[in-house]
Design a protein around this motif. Structure first.
Motif, PDB file in Angstrom:
ATOM      1  N   PRO A 117     -40.668  40.424 111.545  1.00  0.00           N
ATOM      2  CA  PRO A 117     -41.351  40.616 112.763  1.00  0.00           C
ATOM      3  C   PRO A 117     -42.896  40.515 112.792  1.00  0.00           C
ATOM      4  N   ALA A 118     -43.507  40.423 113.894  1.00  0.00           N
ATOM      5  CA  ALA A 118     -45.003  40.203 114.150  1.00  0.00           C
ATOM      6  C   ALA A 118     -45.776  40.978 113.068  1.00  0.00           C
ATOM      7  N   ALA A 119     -46.921  40.438 112.469  1.00  0.00           N
ATOM      8  CA  ALA A 119     -47.729  40.828 111.815  1.00  0.00           C
ATOM      9  C   ALA A 119     -47.168  41.764 110.485  1.00  0.00           C
TER      10      ALA A 119
ATOM     11  N   GLY B 199     -43.865  29.922 114.402  1.00  0.00           N
ATOM     12  CA  GLY B 199     -44.200  30.577 115.528  1.00  0.00           C
ATOM     13  C   GLY B 199     -45.491  29.947 116.134  1.00  0.00           C
ATOM     14  N   ALA B 200     -46.229  29.108 115.633  1.00  0.00           N
ATOM     15  CA  ALA B 200     -47.046  28.389 116.177  1.00  0.00           C
ATOM     16  C   ALA B 200     -46.504  27.508 117.320  1.00  0.00           C
ATOM     17  N   LEU B 201     -45.172  26.933 116.783  1.00  0.00           N
ATOM     18  CA  LEU B 201     -44.665  26.194 117.728  1.00  0.00           C
ATOM     19  C   LEU B 201     -44.258  26.943 119.234  1.00  0.00           C
ATOM     20  N   TYR B 202     -43.536  28.067 119.135  1.00  0.00           N
ATOM     21  CA  TYR B 202     -43.522  28.638 120.353  1.00  0.00           C
ATOM     22  C   TYR B 202     -44.731  29.220 121.011  1.00  0.00           C
ATOM     23  N   ARG B 203     -45.840  29.496 120.204  1.00  0.00           N
ATOM     24  CA  ARG B 203     -47.109  29.965 120.876  1.00  0.00           C
ATOM     25  C   ARG B 203     -47.669  28.621 121.798  1.00  0.00           C
ATOM     26  N   ALA B 204     -47.404  27.536 121.139  1.00  0.00           N
ATOM     27  CA  ALA B 204     -47.968  26.142 121.677  1.00  0.00           C
ATOM     28  C   ALA B 204     -47.127  25.926 122.934  1.00  0.00           C
TER      29      ALA B 204
ATOM     30  N   ALA C 190     -46.459  35.191 125.529  1.00  0.00           N
ATOM     31  CA  ALA C 190     -45.871  34.164 126.123  1.00  0.00           C
ATOM     32  C   ALA C 190     -44.786  33.259 125.012  1.00  0.00           C
ATOM     33  N   ALA C 191     -45.298  33.393 123.723  1.00  0.00           N
ATOM     34  CA  ALA C 191     -44.387  32.566 122.860  1.00  0.00           C
ATOM     35  C   ALA C 191     -43.081  33.334 122.867  1.00  0.00           C
ATOM     36  N   SER C 192     -43.173  34.710 122.918  1.00  0.00           N
ATOM     37  CA  SER C 192     -41.630  35.554 122.732  1.00  0.00           C
ATOM     38  C   SER C 192     -40.941  35.209 123.805  1.00  0.00           C
TER      39      SER C 192
ATOM     40  N   GLY D 116     -40.786  32.535 110.133  1.00  0.00           N
ATOM     41  CA  GLY D 116     -40.725  32.544 111.745  1.00  0.00           C
ATOM     42  C   GLY D 116     -39.528  33.810 111.898  1.00  0.00           C
ATOM     43  N   ARG D 117     -38.711  33.662 112.664  1.00  0.00           N
ATOM     44  CA  ARG D 117     -37.708  34.716 112.940  1.00  0.00           C
ATOM     45  C   ARG D 117     -36.238  34.309 112.734  1.00  0.00           C
ATOM     46  N   ASP D 118     -36.058  33.096 112.787  1.00  0.00           N
ATOM     47  CA  ASP D 118     -34.565  32.444 112.570  1.00  0.00           C
ATOM     48  C   ASP D 118     -34.399  31.788 111.185  1.00  0.00           C
TER      49      ASP D 118
ATOM     50  N   ASN E  12     -33.431  41.524 120.353  1.00  0.00           N
ATOM     51  CA  ASN E  12     -32.368  41.574 121.442  1.00  0.00           C
ATOM     52  C   ASN E  12     -31.984  40.390 122.308  1.00  0.00           C
ATOM     53  N   ARG E  13     -32.683  39.380 121.963  1.00  0.00           N
ATOM     54  CA  ARG E  13     -32.403  38.048 122.757  1.00  0.00           C
ATOM     55  C   ARG E  13     -30.953  37.450 122.323  1.00  0.00           C
ATOM     56  N   THR E  14     -30.240  36.613 123.094  1.00  0.00           N
ATOM     57  CA  THR E  14     -28.920  36.302 122.790  1.00  0.00           C
ATOM     58  C   THR E  14     -28.984  35.103 121.658  1.00  0.00           C
TER      59      THR E  14
HETATM   60  O1   DC Z   1     -44.939  34.649 114.240  1.00  0.00           O
HETATM   61  P1   DC Z   1     -45.656  34.678 115.819  1.00  0.00           P
HETATM   62  O2   DC Z   1     -46.090  36.165 115.902  1.00  0.00           O
HETATM   63  O3   DC Z   1     -46.687  33.698 115.813  1.00  0.00           O
HETATM   64  O4   DC Z   1     -44.421  34.385 116.622  1.00  0.00           O
HETATM   65  C1   DC Z   1     -44.607  34.162 118.088  1.00  0.00           C
HETATM   66  C2   DC Z   1     -43.219  34.374 118.745  1.00  0.00           C
HETATM   67  O5   DC Z   1     -42.723  33.255 118.728  1.00  0.00           O
HETATM   68  C3   DC Z   1     -42.559  35.548 118.255  1.00  0.00           C
HETATM   69  O6   DC Z   1     -42.626  36.923 119.080  1.00  0.00           O
HETATM   70  C4   DC Z   1     -41.071  34.928 118.545  1.00  0.00           C
HETATM   71  C5   DC Z   1     -41.287  33.568 118.576  1.00  0.00           C
HETATM   72  N1   DC Z   1     -40.586  32.924 117.347  1.00  0.00           N
HETATM   73  C6   DC Z   1     -39.075  32.714 117.533  1.00  0.00           C
HETATM   74  O7   DC Z   1     -38.565  33.091 118.345  1.00  0.00           O
HETATM   75  N2   DC Z   1     -38.889  31.891 116.308  1.00  0.00           N
HETATM   76  C7   DC Z   1     -39.398  31.647 115.351  1.00  0.00           C
HETATM   77  N3   DC Z   1     -38.903  30.862 114.243  1.00  0.00           N
HETATM   78  C8   DC Z   1     -40.879  31.850 115.148  1.00  0.00           C
HETATM   79  C9   DC Z   1     -41.578  32.710 116.299  1.00  0.00           C
END
Ligand code: DC
Length: 193
Positions: free
Chosen positions: A10-12, A34-39, A72-74, A104-106, A156-158
């Motif tokens: 998770p974040a941070a 995460g930078a990709l989704y932030r951008a 916005a990224a999330s 990242g997350r996944d 909780n996203r699908t």
């Molecule tokens: O790690 P971050 O806080 O910079 O990520 C920003 C958002 O991007 C995070 O809330 C969800 C999304 N994210 C994602 O869905 N999958 C990833 N591999 C990285 C980030």
């Protein structure tokens, strides 16, 4: 040599710090996914088109680390077509010659299910909110609420929800200093190399 280190959480939680330290230590390339989704979120307009046309300039924007950019990224990260548009780039990066660390997350669950090392870095929401607050300042209660809201949306996203891969090592940094957390991660990589 191809060698992938997948760091999720998770974040941070400390993913970025640990990822950068591993990359520096072993000479691997590092990608903060995460930078990709932030951008994509910061670009505005149709998020799917934004993801399909992401450029180096989009990733160099100075406003990607704000709370608003995180939210916005999330949001755009919950759109399956956005995730699909970013998949190949991440997979190619992960298998590039010389080794790679992606955080990242996944990463361990979807992007690199065969990663040589998978680490799920976590910490309590309060500890993570405090770390984020040190970065961004503002109202601490608002930062905590933002962290919890983003956790809930990301978990909780699908499509590709945030969760540890079955074979990930869990690294809880709530009560662990950054040096100790990096040392544990380095030991996991060394054991597998
Ligand atoms: O790690 P971050 O806080 O910079 O990520 C920003 C958002 O991007 C995070 O809330 C969800 C999304 N994210 C994602 O869905 N999958 C990833 N591999 C990285 C980030």
């Amino acid at each position: 040599m191809q060698f992938t280190v997948a760091i999720d959480g998770p974040a941070a939680a400390g993913k970025g710090t640990i990822g950068r330290a591993i990359a520096a230590r072993f000479g691997f390339a590092h990608l903060d996914t995460g930078a990709l989704y932030r951008a994509v979120g910061a670009k505005g307009g149709d998020p799917v088109l934004a993801a399909q046309s992401l450029s180096a300039a989009d990733l160099a924007r100075p406003d990607l680390r704000t709370l608003a950019a995180g939210q916005a990224a999330s949001r755009v990260a919950a759109i399956p077509e956005v995730r699909a548009a970013l998949l190949d780039f991440q997979r190619r990066f992960a298998r590039a010659e010389g080794g790679a660390v992606l955080d990242g997350r996944d990463i361990g669950t979807v992007i690199c299910p065969d990663a040589e090392v998978k680490i799920y870095v976590t910490a309590s929401p309060e500890v993570r909110a405090h770390r984020r607050w040190l970065e961004v300042g503002g109202d601490p209660a608002l930062v905590l609420a933002e962290v919890k809201e983003r956790d809930a949306r990301d978990m909780n996203r699908t499509d590709a929800p945030l969760k540890p891969a079955a074979d990930a090592v869990i690294l809880d940094t709530s009560a662990l200093g950054i040096d100790a957390a990096v040392a544990r991660a380095v030991a996991l990589v060394e054991a597998r190399l």
